[in-house]
Design an enzyme around this catalytic site. Structure first.
Site, PDB file in Angstrom:
ATOM      1  N   ASP A  11     -13.959 -10.786 -23.502  1.00  0.00           N
ATOM      2  CA  ASP A  11     -14.385  -9.484 -22.968  1.00  0.00           C
ATOM      3  C   ASP A  11     -14.945  -9.673 -21.557  1.00  0.00           C
ATOM      4  OD1 ASP A  11     -16.653 -10.865 -24.079  1.00  0.00           O
ATOM      5  OD2 ASP A  11     -17.824  -9.040 -23.820  1.00  0.00           O
ATOM      6  N   HIS A  49      -7.650 -14.721 -27.976  1.00  0.00           N
ATOM      7  CA  HIS A  49      -8.251 -13.399 -27.768  1.00  0.00           C
ATOM      8  C   HIS A  49      -8.962 -13.456 -26.414  1.00  0.00           C
ATOM      9  CE1 HIS A  49     -10.165  -9.577 -29.060  1.00  0.00           C
ATOM     10  NE2 HIS A  49     -11.146 -10.004 -28.278  1.00  0.00           N
ATOM     11  N   GLU A 109     -11.045 -16.391 -30.112  1.00  0.00           N
ATOM     12  CA  GLU A 109     -11.550 -15.957 -28.814  1.00  0.00           C
ATOM     13  C   GLU A 109     -11.967 -17.200 -28.019  1.00  0.00           C
ATOM     14  OE1 GLU A 109     -14.420 -12.728 -28.881  1.00  0.00           O
ATOM     15  OE2 GLU A 109     -14.440 -12.622 -26.689  1.00  0.00           O
TER      16      GLU A 109
END
Ligand code: 9MR
Length: 662
Positions: free
Chosen positions: A172, A474, A533
């Site tokens: 993110d 991810h 991730e």
């Protein structure tokens, strides 16, 4: 049943010999010529032969007796092939079958991993474009360029502040002080421990004055962290949008950015990092060093005045990472410890140490390293810290003797398990610095072996490196950049059984990939934020582990280290058996451990059903036999269920061709 058993024996004699998928698990990047070397073997029986590029068997090793690893549910044989010291590429054979051909022995083994794992931080930079000169095909436009960010009401203030730069946290685009804290700290300590090695090591990033690359990269994040301190000294908890952005490139994420919360733990983390940075940057830039130290002191004072302003959960309108913390004592101890080391002012001294490896939520282990390695300043506390480090390290060494030959235990498989492993390696290195005892170094190398392929998933967990590595992490940029390969040098979170991302409906949900085993609950898919991730606090300990091992082998040691820590990265001495094994292979002296004509591990053609495998004895096919152990394989049995004959082995069923029957 008796009839069935007899029938099985008769049938067994008639059918073609089935073969199991014997697998050898190795460090796919390679092994250092003069180092201890180990691989893990599953479903195999017999000696392991190492075959050089010209087809000669240069070493034959009898595996150790199998032991059970409850994290993967496997019986594993460990194979010590330390004597394979000649640089080169090798095949691994068992019973004449080639199990793999990607075994490498070479010097400076992990240098590329060191560079790539730190270069990745450049790819995570916010607020600037990545130019192709540095980023190659992963060049991209700048993201999050608007430095004016709103103060969320959780900060207790309103209006805006100016904040830019720093590294995106993970897959993110959030920037979080707590996680930046442990990450930046870990990278700074890597430099502090091996300044001479990192003064010259480069990996093609933009220059920052005359700073070594490692310090140039770290400064990009320090600059951002400094913007997160309010005028009263307190530090905002994070800088993110209200929710996670969509699956877009950084430049396409136009969601409004907020500074959210102000926390005691984040503020002490910040103080620790700035105090450490201050002494590291001082020789290069005294003004910057003073700025960092002033910021550290101010943050520490704020933390003392606000001892329990804890970020316990996100505000109701926020859903980005929480990095919540209800006990900022460990952060306070770390901050006070760093301030004391940097300033010599004993009023900063804090008591406390830990026998536990650190992660973003508990950094007492980092303070423990500092106390143990600054014996003069910390006196009795230093000794206590040292005992804790050695106690835990001894436990790690023991754990790495059985199962897969790794430190990881079943309970260690949590979200970001690969960072648990990496930090265990960093812990072991500190035990090595303090004592010079090779057993700690060896176990630390085993951690790297685990991360780079010697694991039940048979994969290197670092993108772009190894025979098999993650392809679909991810990671928003890797997903949306239209480039097939993921950005290189990223350590994925790794297996863990929580399955937080498992579901069927919503975006980012995976089909259930869990296996019932902690060490194999993993999927290489975009959806798997719980296992696949990437994150800055996971890459940093990998960079430390690989970086320290390379630096040690380039002849460097931390200044506080015991004698004999620095090593010399050259092949084993010419008088060793290793040389003779490579120059004068004696495969004829290799003893075939079993005279079985069956390729089912442990089952000779004369075995009867339900009879234990014959035990085997082998020797090493070189001048100096090291260990000759009885190998008891995993007792496959022929069985008949009334319809067909099958083989049962380690609780699993296989058909006569060795294929698993579900
Ligand atoms: O690393 C964090 C892990 O320990 C937590 O269990 C998990 C859930 O809270 O969050 C992880 O951190 C994520 C962060 O909250 C947001 N950016 C991505 C991080 C890695 O998954």
């Amino acid at each position: 049943m008796k009839n069935h058993a007899l029938k099985s024996v008769a049938l067994a004699a008639l059918v073609a010999a089935p073969s199991f998928a014997a697998t050898a698990y190795i460090n796919q990047i390679g092994y250092r010529p003069g180092d201890f070397k180990e691989l893990a073997l599953v479903d195999a029986s017999g000696n392991v032969d190492f075959v050089n590029a010209t087809g000669q068997v240069v070493l034959s090793v009898t595996p150790k007796a199998a032991s059970y690893w409850d994290a993967s549910g496997q019986n594993v044989q460990l194979v010590d092939f330390s004597k394979l010291a000649e640089p080169g590429k090798y095949s691994i054979k068992v019973n004449g079958n080639v199990l793999r051909s990607d075994l490498v022995v070479k010097s400076q083994t992990y240098e590329e991993i060191v560079k790539a794992s730190i270069k990745w931080f450049y790819y995570q930079r916010a607020s600037m474009a990545l130019e192709s000169t540095y980023a190659g095909k992963w060049a991209r436009a700048a993201g999050h360029t608007n430095a004016t960010v709103k103060l969320h009401n959780s900060t207790g203030a309103s209006g805006t502040i100016q904040s830019s730069k720093g590294w995106y946290d993970a897959g993110d685009y959030g920037r979080y002080i707590v996680n930046s804290g442990i990450t930046t700290y870990t990278l700074l300590s890597l430099y502090e421990h091996f300044p001479q090695y990192f003064k010259t090591l480069k990996w093609n990033i933009p220059a920052e004055g005359s700073l070594p690359d490692l310090l140039a990269e770290i400064k990009y994040n320090l600059d951002w962290m400094l913007t997160m301190q309010a005028s009263d000294g307190g530090v905002y908890h994070k800088l993110t949008s209200l929710g996670f952005p969509g699956d877009v490139m950084p430049a396409q994420d136009n969601s409004e950015l907020y500074v959210i919360g102000k926390s005691t733990a984040g503020t002490f983390d910040f103080a620790a990092v700035m105090a450490l940075a201050s002494r590291i940057y001082k020789p290069f830039d005294a003004t910057y060093a003073t700025k960092c130290l002033d910021a550290a002191k101010k943050a520490f004072a704020w933390g003392q005045q606000h001892p329990s302003q804890n970020y316990l959960a996100n505000p109701s309108d926020v859903s980005t990472g929480a990095y919540e913390n209800d006990n900022p004592n460990d952060e306070k101890v770390l901050a006070g410890t760093e301030l004391y080391i940097t300033t010599g002012d004993a009023s900063y001294k804090q008591s406390g140490s830990s026998e536990y490896v650190s992660y973003w939520g508990d950094v007492m282990g980092l303070a423990t390293y500092e106390k143990a390695t600054h014996a003069t300043q910390f006196g009795g506390d230093a000794n206590e810290a040292k005992q804790k480090i050695l106690g835990t390290a001894d436990n790690f060494v023991n754990r790495a003797e059985t199962g897969f030959g790794v430190v990881m235990a079943k309970d260690d498989f949590v979200w970001g398990s690969n960072a648990v492993a990496s930090n265990q390696g960093v812990w072991l290195l500190h035990a090595y610095y303090l004592t010079g005892n090779q057993k700690y170094y060896k176990a630390a190398v085993k951690v790297l072996d685990y991360l780079l392929g010697k694991n039940p998933l048979d994969m290197s967990f670092v993108t772009g490196y190894g025979t098999k590595s993650p392809k679909m992490p991810h990671h928003r940029p890797s997903t949306s950049d239209n480039i097939e390969e993921p950005i290189p040098g990223m350590l994925v979170g790794g297996p863990q059984p929580g399955g937080e991302d498992v579901g069927s409906a919503a975006e980012w949900k995976c089909a259930d990939y869990r296996t019932g085993q902690a060490a194999t609950a993993y999927t290489d898919q975009r959806c798997s934020y719980a296992t696949n991730e990437v994150a800055i606090n996971w890459n940093a300990p990998l960079a430390y582990l690989a970086g320290a091992i390379e630096a040690i082998n380039a002849g460097y040691a931390p200044e506080f280290a015991a004698n004999g820590v620095a090593r010399n990265d050259t092949p084993a001495s010419s008088s060793s058996a290793a040389q003779s094994s490579s120059s004068a292979p004696q495969s004829s002296s290799s003893v075939t451990p079993e005279s079985s004509s069956s390729s089912i591990p442990g089952v000779s053609s004369s075995s009867s059903a339900n009879v234990e495998s014959s035990s085997s004895q082998g020797t090493i096919a070189i001048h100096t036999p090291i260990e000759s152990k009885v190998v008891r394989s995993q007792q496959p049995r022929f069985r008949f269920d009334g319809h067909s004959l099958f083989i049962e082995k380690s609780g699993k069923r296989f058909d006569l061709k060795g294929h698993r029957i579900k």
